[in-house]
Design a protein around this motif. Structure first.
Motif, PDB file in Angstrom:
ATOM      1  N   GLY A 163      -9.995  -2.213  40.612  1.00  0.00           N
ATOM      2  CA  GLY A 163     -10.069  -2.701  41.897  1.00  0.00           C
ATOM      3  C   GLY A 163     -11.316  -2.681  42.497  1.00  0.00           C
ATOM      4  N   SER A 164     -12.635  -2.743  41.695  1.00  0.00           N
ATOM      5  CA  SER A 164     -13.900  -2.516  41.814  1.00  0.00           C
ATOM      6  C   SER A 164     -14.192  -3.807  42.456  1.00  0.00           C
ATOM      7  CB  SER A 164     -14.898  -1.862  40.994  1.00  0.00           C
ATOM      8  OG  SER A 164     -16.212  -1.922  41.498  1.00  0.00           O
ATOM      9  N   SER A 165     -15.002  -4.034  43.454  1.00  0.00           N
ATOM     10  CA  SER A 165     -15.339  -5.381  44.162  1.00  0.00           C
ATOM     11  C   SER A 165     -16.942  -5.549  43.309  1.00  0.00           C
ATOM     12  CB  SER A 165     -15.639  -5.559  45.304  1.00  0.00           C
ATOM     13  OG  SER A 165     -16.615  -4.489  45.827  1.00  0.00           O
ATOM     14  N   ALA A 166     -17.437  -4.480  42.790  1.00  0.00           N
ATOM     15  CA  ALA A 166     -18.659  -4.686  41.969  1.00  0.00           C
ATOM     16  C   ALA A 166     -18.508  -5.662  40.913  1.00  0.00           C
ATOM     17  CB  ALA A 166     -19.119  -3.452  41.490  1.00  0.00           C
ATOM     18  N   VAL A 167     -17.258  -5.984  40.495  1.00  0.00           N
ATOM     19  CA  VAL A 167     -17.150  -7.055  39.364  1.00  0.00           C
ATOM     20  C   VAL A 167     -17.559  -8.244  39.703  1.00  0.00           C
ATOM     21  CG1 VAL A 167     -14.781  -7.892  40.103  1.00  0.00           C
ATOM     22  CG2 VAL A 167     -15.324  -7.827  37.656  1.00  0.00           C
ATOM     23  N   PHE A 168     -17.585  -8.647  41.012  1.00  0.00           N
ATOM     24  CA  PHE A 168     -18.322 -10.034  41.511  1.00  0.00           C
ATOM     25  C   PHE A 168     -19.853  -9.922  41.120  1.00  0.00           C
ATOM     26  CE2 PHE A 168     -14.627  -9.641  44.409  1.00  0.00           C
ATOM     27  CZ  PHE A 168     -13.998 -10.819  43.977  1.00  0.00           C
ATOM     28  N   GLU A 169     -20.430  -9.070  41.363  1.00  0.00           N
ATOM     29  CA  GLU A 169     -21.809  -8.912  40.966  1.00  0.00           C
ATOM     30  C   GLU A 169     -22.076  -9.133  39.444  1.00  0.00           C
ATOM     31  OE1 GLU A 169     -25.819  -6.414  41.993  1.00  0.00           O
ATOM     32  OE2 GLU A 169     -24.032  -5.924  42.924  1.00  0.00           O
ATOM     33  N   CYS A 170     -20.967  -8.376  38.698  1.00  0.00           N
ATOM     34  CA  CYS A 170     -21.143  -8.635  37.154  1.00  0.00           C
ATOM     35  C   CYS A 170     -21.196 -10.033  36.734  1.00  0.00           C
ATOM     36  CB  CYS A 170     -20.151  -7.562  36.593  1.00  0.00           C
ATOM     37  SG  CYS A 170     -20.480  -5.949  36.846  1.00  0.00           S
ATOM     38  N   ILE A 171     -19.991 -10.600  37.597  1.00  0.00           N
ATOM     39  CA  ILE A 171     -19.695 -12.223  37.011  1.00  0.00           C
ATOM     40  C   ILE A 171     -20.924 -12.941  37.328  1.00  0.00           C
ATOM     41  CG2 ILE A 171     -18.346 -14.329  37.674  1.00  0.00           C
ATOM     42  CD1 ILE A 171     -15.996 -11.915  38.012  1.00  0.00           C
ATOM     43  N   TYR A 186      -9.755  -6.994  33.118  1.00  0.00           N
ATOM     44  CA  TYR A 186      -8.974  -6.246  33.876  1.00  0.00           C
ATOM     45  C   TYR A 186      -8.068  -5.458  33.092  1.00  0.00           C
ATOM     46  CZ  TYR A 186      -5.461  -5.180  37.675  1.00  0.00           C
ATOM     47  OH  TYR A 186      -4.812  -4.449  38.387  1.00  0.00           O
ATOM     48  N   ILE A 187      -8.118  -4.091  33.768  1.00  0.00           N
ATOM     49  CA  ILE A 187      -7.255  -3.043  32.779  1.00  0.00           C
ATOM     50  C   ILE A 187      -5.972  -2.683  33.857  1.00  0.00           C
ATOM     51  CG2 ILE A 187      -7.258  -0.824  31.713  1.00  0.00           C
ATOM     52  CD1 ILE A 187      -9.253  -2.678  30.675  1.00  0.00           C
ATOM     53  N   ASP A 242       2.024  -0.712  36.235  1.00  0.00           N
ATOM     54  CA  ASP A 242       2.797  -0.011  37.382  1.00  0.00           C
ATOM     55  C   ASP A 242       3.369  -1.032  38.392  1.00  0.00           C
ATOM     56  OD1 ASP A 242       0.560  -0.368  38.644  1.00  0.00           O
ATOM     57  OD2 ASP A 242      -0.059   1.654  39.198  1.00  0.00           O
ATOM     58  N   GLY A 243       3.118  -2.427  38.144  1.00  0.00           N
ATOM     59  CA  GLY A 243       3.718  -3.193  39.031  1.00  0.00           C
ATOM     60  C   GLY A 243       2.730  -3.443  40.451  1.00  0.00           C
ATOM     61  N   ILE A 244       1.632  -2.717  40.448  1.00  0.00           N
ATOM     62  CA  ILE A 244       0.585  -3.008  41.441  1.00  0.00           C
ATOM     63  C   ILE A 244      -0.669  -3.403  41.024  1.00  0.00           C
ATOM     64  CG2 ILE A 244      -0.643  -1.683  43.207  1.00  0.00           C
ATOM     65  CD1 ILE A 244       1.327   0.515  42.939  1.00  0.00           C
ATOM     66  N   ASN A 245      -0.999  -4.743  41.285  1.00  0.00           N
ATOM     67  CA  ASN A 245      -2.234  -5.356  41.170  1.00  0.00           C
ATOM     68  C   ASN A 245      -3.205  -5.168  41.951  1.00  0.00           C
ATOM     69  OD1 ASN A 245      -4.038  -7.282  40.223  1.00  0.00           O
ATOM     70  ND2 ASN A 245      -2.506  -9.072  39.986  1.00  0.00           N
ATOM     71  N   VAL A 246      -4.396  -4.454  41.546  1.00  0.00           N
ATOM     72  CA  VAL A 246      -5.530  -4.409  42.477  1.00  0.00           C
ATOM     73  C   VAL A 246      -6.582  -4.915  42.015  1.00  0.00           C
ATOM     74  CG1 VAL A 246      -4.507  -1.963  43.035  1.00  0.00           C
ATOM     75  CG2 VAL A 246      -6.014  -2.192  41.056  1.00  0.00           C
ATOM     76  N   ASP A 247      -6.504  -6.134  41.418  1.00  0.00           N
ATOM     77  CA  ASP A 247      -7.541  -6.840  40.766  1.00  0.00           C
ATOM     78  C   ASP A 247      -7.916  -7.836  41.830  1.00  0.00           C
ATOM     79  OD1 ASP A 247      -9.055  -8.697  39.423  1.00  0.00           O
ATOM     80  OD2 ASP A 247      -7.705  -9.415  38.256  1.00  0.00           O
TER      81      ASP A 247
END
Length: 192
Positions: free
Chosen positions: A120-128, A136-137, A141-146
């Motif tokens: 769920g880390s928003s730092a993924v945007f900076e990485c992209i 995404y891992i 559990d049915g909950i998408n935090v992506d």
């Protein structure tokens, strides 16, 4: 209504009750591209957990599981500032390819890696924006935090499965990067 990108502008424009002339895309300061021509290390994977111990443990457990099978990869954990190394278990002596970042800046860690594991880390945007391919891992559990929920085809690994051929998976998934990057560019446009 001020939006951060073309994607959110279109979402607001699709509303029948909003006047389109009052919806303006101003962009975002998140869209700062750096390190365009830098050669990344294919075998280094940045791991970005959120600021919750439960989320940190999901990524930690998964990386511990796959690191023994995929010894040619280094997994560089960059803990969220709310989590310290003391908060997590310290049984890493048998995991030579799991490293914990002591760098103060994310930019320093990004220079070393070609891939990033996240939830769920928003730092993924900076990485992209810095040409690091996101994976995404999924905890199944049915909950998408992506935070990349708006991207049609992302790269995903299931945390319940041990992954024997990470190399083959990453080489195949890398082909998706430009579509992911394009979608993120539309979500966070350059500020104007």
């Amino acid at each position: 209504i001020l939006t951060t990108g073309i994607t959110s502008k279109k979402m607001f424009e699709s509303s029948k009750i909003l006047n389109k002339k009052f919806i303006i895309n101003i962009g975002s300061f998140k869209n700062k591209k750096k390190n365009k021509s830098l050669k990344k290390n294919y075998n280094n994977i940045l791991v970005l957990p959120e600021g919750f111990l439960s989320e940190t443990n999901i990524l930690l457990d998964y990386v511990k599981k796959i690191s023994k099978i995929n010894k040619n990869f280094n997994f560089i954990f960059r803990l969220h500032p709310l989590i310290s190394l003391k908060d997590i278990s310290n049984d890493f002596r048998n995991y030579k390819n799991i490293l914990f970042s002591s760098n103060k800046s994310l930019a320093t860690d990004m220079l070393k890696c070609e891939f990033v594991f996240y939830r769920g880390s928003s730092a993924v945007f900076e990485c992209i924006f810095n040409k690091i391919h996101p994976v995404y891992i999924d905890n199944n559990d049915g909950i998408n935090v992506d935070p990349l929920f708006f991207v049609k085809k992302t790269s995903k690994l299931n945390s319940k499965n041990s992954f024997k051929s990470l190399d083959v998976f990453l080489r195949n998934e890398k082909k998706k990067f430009y579509k992911i990057s394009d979608a993120v560019d539309k979500f966070y446009s350059k500020s104007n």
